[in-house]
Scaffold this motif. Structure first.
Motif, PDB file in Angstrom:
ATOM      1  N   MET A  58      51.137  88.329  84.477  1.00 35.93           N
ATOM      2  CA  MET A  58      49.862  87.697  84.826  1.00 35.93           C
ATOM      3  C   MET A  58      50.094  86.325  85.451  1.00 35.93           C
ATOM      4  O   MET A  58      49.516  85.997  86.492  1.00 35.93           O
ATOM      5  CB  MET A  58      48.972  87.570  83.585  1.00 35.93           C
ATOM      6  N   VAL A  59      50.928  85.516  84.834  1.00 37.50           N
ATOM      7  CA  VAL A  59      51.159  84.162  85.343  1.00 37.50           C
ATOM      8  C   VAL A  59      51.917  84.205  86.669  1.00 37.50           C
ATOM      9  O   VAL A  59      51.619  83.442  87.586  1.00 37.50           O
ATOM     10  CB  VAL A  59      51.887  83.297  84.283  1.00 37.50           C
ATOM     11  N   THR A  60      52.892  85.102  86.779  1.00 33.77           N
ATOM     12  CA  THR A  60      53.612  85.243  88.048  1.00 33.77           C
ATOM     13  C   THR A  60      52.654  85.651  89.159  1.00 33.77           C
ATOM     14  O   THR A  60      52.703  85.104  90.270  1.00 33.77           O
ATOM     15  CB  THR A  60      54.752  86.274  87.915  1.00 33.77           C
ATOM     16  N   LEU A  61      51.754  86.561  88.879  1.00 33.89           N
ATOM     17  CA  LEU A  61      50.776  86.999  89.873  1.00 33.89           C
ATOM     18  C   LEU A  61      49.864  85.843  90.295  1.00 33.89           C
ATOM     19  O   LEU A  61      49.617  85.636  91.486  1.00 33.89           O
ATOM     20  CB  LEU A  61      49.950  88.161  89.331  1.00 33.89           C
ATOM     21  N   LEU A  62      49.374  85.069  89.344  1.00 35.68           N
ATOM     22  CA  LEU A  62      48.533  83.910  89.673  1.00 35.68           C
ATOM     23  C   LEU A  62      49.312  82.891  90.499  1.00 35.68           C
ATOM     24  O   LEU A  62      48.785  82.317  91.458  1.00 35.68           O
ATOM     25  CB  LEU A  62      47.986  83.266  88.399  1.00 35.68           C
ATOM     26  N   GLN A  64      56.744  78.172  81.898  1.00 32.10           N
ATOM     27  CA  GLN A  64      55.702  78.614  80.986  1.00 32.10           C
ATOM     28  C   GLN A  64      56.335  79.294  79.768  1.00 32.10           C
ATOM     29  O   GLN A  64      56.257  78.778  78.669  1.00 32.10           O
ATOM     30  CB  GLN A  64      54.686  79.528  81.685  1.00 32.10           C
ATOM     31  N   MET A  65      56.997  80.410  79.973  1.00 31.18           N
ATOM     32  CA  MET A  65      57.520  81.173  78.842  1.00 31.18           C
ATOM     33  C   MET A  65      58.509  80.367  77.996  1.00 31.18           C
ATOM     34  O   MET A  65      58.315  80.207  76.789  1.00 31.18           O
ATOM     35  CB  MET A  65      58.187  82.461  79.306  1.00 31.18           C
ATOM     36  N   ALA A  66      59.568  79.852  78.610  1.00 28.31           N
ATOM     37  CA  ALA A  66      60.616  79.166  77.844  1.00 28.31           C
ATOM     38  C   ALA A  66      60.091  77.896  77.188  1.00 28.31           C
ATOM     39  O   ALA A  66      60.302  77.677  75.992  1.00 28.31           O
ATOM     40  CB  ALA A  66      61.813  78.853  78.739  1.00 28.31           C
ATOM     41  N   VAL A  67      59.389  77.072  77.956  1.00 29.60           N
ATOM     42  CA  VAL A  67      58.881  75.813  77.392  1.00 29.60           C
ATOM     43  C   VAL A  67      57.929  76.088  76.234  1.00 29.60           C
ATOM     44  O   VAL A  67      58.050  75.497  75.159  1.00 29.60           O
ATOM     45  CB  VAL A  67      58.190  74.958  78.489  1.00 29.60           C
ATOM     46  N   PHE A  71      56.399  71.107  84.596  1.00 26.53           N
ATOM     47  CA  PHE A  71      56.182  71.838  85.846  1.00 26.53           C
ATOM     48  C   PHE A  71      55.875  70.862  86.985  1.00 26.53           C
ATOM     49  O   PHE A  71      56.425  70.978  88.086  1.00 26.53           O
ATOM     50  CB  PHE A  71      55.024  72.827  85.653  1.00 26.53           C
ATOM     51  N   GLY A  72      55.014  69.892  86.736  1.00 23.58           N
ATOM     52  CA  GLY A  72      54.675  68.906  87.757  1.00 23.58           C
ATOM     53  C   GLY A  72      55.841  68.001  88.102  1.00 23.58           C
ATOM     54  O   GLY A  72      56.036  67.640  89.259  1.00 23.58           O
ATOM     55  N   ALA A  73      56.635  67.646  87.111  1.00 19.48           N
ATOM     56  CA  ALA A  73      57.747  66.715  87.331  1.00 19.48           C
ATOM     57  C   ALA A  73      58.816  67.264  88.262  1.00 19.48           C
ATOM     58  O   ALA A  73      59.462  66.499  88.980  1.00 19.48           O
ATOM     59  CB  ALA A  73      58.375  66.332  85.991  1.00 19.48           C
ATOM     60  N   VAL A  74      59.005  68.569  88.275  1.00 18.70           N
ATOM     61  CA  VAL A  74      60.063  69.138  89.116  1.00 18.70           C
ATOM     62  C   VAL A  74      59.607  69.376  90.554  1.00 18.70           C
ATOM     63  O   VAL A  74      60.412  69.757  91.392  1.00 18.70           O
ATOM     64  CB  VAL A  74      60.636  70.451  88.531  1.00 18.70           C
ATOM     65  N   VAL A 122      60.588  82.979  88.607  1.00 21.53           N
ATOM     66  CA  VAL A 122      61.543  82.085  87.939  1.00 21.53           C
ATOM     67  C   VAL A 122      60.813  80.924  87.266  1.00 21.53           C
ATOM     68  O   VAL A 122      61.105  80.581  86.116  1.00 21.53           O
ATOM     69  CB  VAL A 122      62.602  81.572  88.946  1.00 21.53           C
ATOM     70  N   GLU A 123      59.852  80.323  87.967  1.00 24.81           N
ATOM     71  CA  GLU A 123      59.119  79.196  87.377  1.00 24.81           C
ATOM     72  C   GLU A 123      58.270  79.638  86.189  1.00 24.81           C
ATOM     73  O   GLU A 123      58.105  78.880  85.229  1.00 24.81           O
ATOM     74  CB  GLU A 123      58.268  78.502  88.444  1.00 24.81           C
ATOM     75  N   THR A 124      57.746  80.836  86.213  1.00 20.92           N
ATOM     76  CA  THR A 124      56.998  81.344  85.064  1.00 20.92           C
ATOM     77  C   THR A 124      57.910  81.485  83.857  1.00 20.92           C
ATOM     78  O   THR A 124      57.562  81.060  82.745  1.00 20.92           O
ATOM     79  CB  THR A 124      56.340  82.703  85.392  1.00 20.92           C
ATOM     80  N   VAL A 125      59.074  82.062  84.074  1.00 21.20           N
ATOM     81  CA  VAL A 125      60.020  82.247  82.960  1.00 21.20           C
ATOM     82  C   VAL A 125      60.473  80.898  82.409  1.00 21.20           C
ATOM     83  O   VAL A 125      60.515  80.698  81.198  1.00 21.20           O
ATOM     84  CB  VAL A 125      61.231  83.103  83.408  1.00 21.20           C
TER      85      VAL A 125
END
Length: 155
Positions: free
Chosen positions: A139-143, A76-79, A102-105, A70-73
């Motif tokens: 890739m980002v979700t895996l990391l 990263q992706m949406a932003v 990402f850090g703010a939340v 969810v955080e990747t979508v």
């Protein structure tokens, strides 16, 4: 300064997916190592409770599978896609913007700092892999899963 950055960038972009996962999987813990001593000065960090078995399974699924996806979508992706399309930001600005959000939340303060630095690496990974044949989301979700796994295992 630009020369070493471009050399590292070129090397990372040229890595195979497995090599990229290994390198970034290690790099993603650098913010933790650097900022972990701050929990001594800001003790309002994570309050770790010993979970029961059902809670552990729920936490593992939530923090190691669901949250990274969810955080990747979202972060990263949406932003990255929205701000690139709306404002034409370059990749560096997109990485920083994604990491700031990402850090703010995340909270508390030390966790926000770690999340910002981790967010830089995740956003950078997303940008690299959206231009490659592989799936940037995967890739980002895996990391992110690699980053969150020890939190669940050692709490």
């Amino acid at each position: 300064m630009r020369t070493w950055f471009y050399r590292i960038n070129t090397k990372l972009r040229g890595l195979s997916p497995l090599s990229f996962i290994l390198v970034m999987g290690v790099a993603i813990y650098i913010p933790v190592i650097i900022l972990l001593p701050l929990y001594y000065y800001f003790p309002d960090g994570y309050i770790i409770e010993i979970p029961d078995e059902q809670s552990f399974i729920f936490d593992a699924v939530l923090f190691v599978v669901v949250a990274p996806f969810v955080e990747t979508v979202v972060f990263q992706m949406a932003v990255i896609k929205i701000f690139r399309r709306l404002f034409g930001f370059n990749d560096i600005c997109l990485c920083v913007l994604s990491a700031v959000i990402f850090g703010a939340v995340h909270s508390p303060f030390v966790t926000q700092c770690m999340a910002f630095l981790t967010g830089l690496l995740l956003a950078y990974s997303y940008i690299i892999y959206e231009k490659k044949v592989g799936s940037a989301i995967f890739m980002v979700t895996l990391l992110h899963m690699i980053r969150n796994l020890p939190i669940v295992l050692f709490s």
